[in-house]
Design a protein around this motif. Structure first.
Motif: not given
Length: 77
Positions: A10, A13-14, A16-21, A24, A51
Motif C-alpha cells: 500500500w 502504491e502511494r 507511485l501515485k505521488h510521483y505519477d505526474s 509522466d 516506476a
C-alpha cells in the motif's frame, strides 16, 4: 515512508501515485511526424521502467538519517 522502505504494498502504491505526474513528464516523448507536425505522448514502456527503478530504490532510502535530521530540526525550533 517507513511502510514503503519495509516493502508494504500500500505504501509503495502511494509513492507511485505521488510521483505519477512527474513520471509522466519524464516519459513524455516528442516525435516529429512525416508531415512536420509534432506528436507528443507518454511512452508507457519508459514510464514503467522509471516506476520500476523507483520501486527498486525505495529500500535504499536513508530513513534513519532522514528521521534524525527531522528530529534535530524540530528540536531547534
Amino acid at each position: 515512508m517507513k511502510g514503503a522502505v519495509a516493502g508494504e504494498k500500500w505504501a509503495m502504491e502511494r509513492i507511485l501515485k505521488h510521483y505519477d505526474s512527474y513520471m509522466d513528464e519524464l516519459a513524455t516523448v516528442k516525435e516529429k511526424q512525416p508531415d512536420g507536425s509534432m506528436r507528443i505522448y507518454v511512452d508507457e514502456d519508459l514510464k514503467q521502467k522509471i516506476a520500476l527503478k523507483l520501486l527498486e530504490e525505495i529500500p535504499n532510502f536513508p530513513l534513519e538519517e532522514t528521521e534524525r535530521v527531522a528530529k534535530e530540526e524540530t528540536e531547534g525550533l
